[in-house]
Design an enzyme around this catalytic site. Structure first.
Site, short mmCIF file in Angstrom:
data_model
loop_
_atom_site.label_atom_id
_atom_site.label_comp_id
_atom_site.label_asym_id
_atom_site.label_seq_id
_atom_site.Cartn_x
_atom_site.Cartn_y
_atom_site.Cartn_z
CD GLU A 1 -1.01 -9.87 -2.56
OE1 GLU A 1 -0.54 -10.28 -3.51
OE2 GLU A 1 -0.69 -8.87 -2.09
CG ASP B 1 -4.49 -0.72 -15.20
OD1 ASP B 1 -4.78 -0.26 -16.19
OD2 ASP B 1 -5.16 -0.67 -14.21
CB THR C 1 -8.07 1.39 -13.81
OG1 THR C 1 -7.34 0.77 -14.85
CG2 THR C 1 -8.77 0.16 -13.31
CG ASP D 1 -7.36 -4.39 4.44
OD1 ASP D 1 -6.56 -4.16 3.80
OD2 ASP D 1 -7.34 -5.33 5.22
CB VAL E 1 -7.56 -2.37 -16.68
CG1 VAL E 1 -8.93 -2.17 -16.48
CG2 VAL E 1 -7.32 -3.63 -16.23
CB THR F 1 -3.67 -8.59 2.17
OG1 THR F 1 -3.61 -7.41 2.99
CG2 THR F 1 -2.59 -9.02 1.78
CG HIS G 1 0.26 -2.84 -7.90
ND1 HIS G 1 1.68 -3.09 -8.02
CD2 HIS G 1 -0.45 -3.54 -7.17
CE1 HIS G 1 1.64 -3.98 -7.20
NE2 HIS G 1 0.65 -4.38 -6.28
CG HIS H 1 -1.26 -9.01 -7.66
ND1 HIS H 1 -1.04 -7.88 -8.82
CD2 HIS H 1 -0.80 -8.43 -6.54
CE1 HIS H 1 -0.80 -6.87 -8.01
NE2 HIS H 1 -0.55 -7.02 -6.73
N1 ARG Z 1 1.89 -4.75 -0.93
C1 ARG Z 1 1.09 -6.01 -1.40
C2 ARG Z 1 1.10 -6.20 -2.96
O1 ARG Z 1 1.53 -5.34 -3.62
C3 ARG Z 1 -0.31 -6.00 -0.69
C4 ARG Z 1 -0.98 -4.69 -0.66
C5 ARG Z 1 -2.38 -4.96 -0.01
N2 ARG Z 1 -2.99 -3.84 0.63
C6 ARG Z 1 -4.08 -3.46 1.37
N3 ARG Z 1 -4.55 -2.65 1.64
N4 ARG Z 1 -4.44 -4.82 1.98
O2 ARG Z 1 0.83 -7.22 -3.35
ZN ZN Z 2 0.16 -5.55 -5.31
CA CA Z 3 -5.99 1.89 -16.73
#
Ligand code: ARG
Ligand code: ZN
Ligand code: CA
Length: 235
Positions: free
Chosen positions: A148, A168, A173, A206, A170, A144, A157, A151
């Site tokens: 993050e 996105d 991807t 994860d 990019v 996570t 995403h 971002h």
């Molecule tokens: N839903 C969250 C986001 O969009 C985190 C997603 C994290 N995924 C993971 N496999 N840890 O920022």
């Molecule tokens: Zn996210």
């Molecule tokens: Ca792309």
């Protein structure tokens, strides 16, 4: 151009008992971040994903723990409206990445602010149990934070938060029509292309996300260039 980029990190643990997240978990989280941002993990790619082998990369970005702060706070959940950041403000966000570790609530694993936003809310927020060794299985390997931080460093995403034509920004991807969850089999095809379900910026487990691409690397590193929104961090 830019060489190696190192980001010093302040971790703020805000919990009824802030010692519930240990220093060894914080260090394990730093290790996961450093490994994910440097190891292309091409050995994990399914055989047949030869184009993804070429895309997977080291980002040249590393992280160093600068300090950990603990705040015992009886509030049981903090939501996603930055309340935790007003209660415990970021420290020198122009030079340090601030990470709040707390209970967000509503099943939210984490959220982040894109570069260029308000300094008083700059950083990422993580569900305390998503750190390595936490209880948020299958989201307890520390990815996570990797997502993050993606971002925080300007990544969207992988599906562009829209249908097949939403970008996105990019090039390497593949487009998709939405998030993938769980641990998808290969190939998973949407929008007539094979989804890169193993990208950190998808929503898979994860254990099933393990790569950034060259294009994502370039998009992240661009924000540290002169005039970019995180130029003050590149030292
Ligand atoms: N839903 C969250 C986001 O969009 C985190 C997603 C994290 N995924 C993971 N496999 N840890 O920022
Ligand atoms: Zn996210
Ligand atoms: Ca792309």
């Amino acid at each position: 151009g830019l060489g190696a980029i190192n980001i010093p990190v302040y971790v703020h643990i805000v919990l009824p008992n802030a010692n519930d997240v240990t220093n060894s978990q914080v260090q394990a989280q730093m290790n996961v971040l450093n490994d994910d941002f440097s190891n292309p993990n091409t050995n994990q790619l399914p055989s047949g994903a030869t184009n993804f082998v070429n895309d997977a990369t080291n980002t040249g970005i590393t992280f160093t723990l600068a300090n950990t702060f603990r705040y015992n706070d009886s509030r049981s959940s903090w939501g996603t409206n930055d309340a935790v950041k007003s209660a415990y403000p970021p420290i020198t966000p122009s030079t340090h990445m601030n990470v709040w570790v707390c209970n967000i609530g509503n099943g939210i694993l984490g959220y982040a602010q894109f570069p260029g936003g308000n300094a008083s809310t700059d950083g990422i927020v993580l569900l305390y149990s998503s750190l390595p060794g936490g209880s948020a299985s299958p989201y307890n390997l520390g990815r996570t934070a990797t997502h993050e931080v993606g971002h925080y460093l300007n990544l969207r995403h992988i599906w562009g938060d829209g249908r097949c034509r939403q970008d996105d920004f990019v090039a390497d991807t593949p487009t998709s029509d939405g998030a993938n969850y769980g641990c998808p089999s290969y190939p998973t095809v949407n929008c007539q292309t094979t989804d890169m379900t193993m990208n950190y910026m998808d929503y898979t487990n994860d254990a099933c996300m393990y790569m950034f691409t060259d294009g994502q690397r370039n998009r992240m590193r661009a924000i540290f260039a002169s005039g970019g929104p995180r130029a003050t961090m590149a030292g």
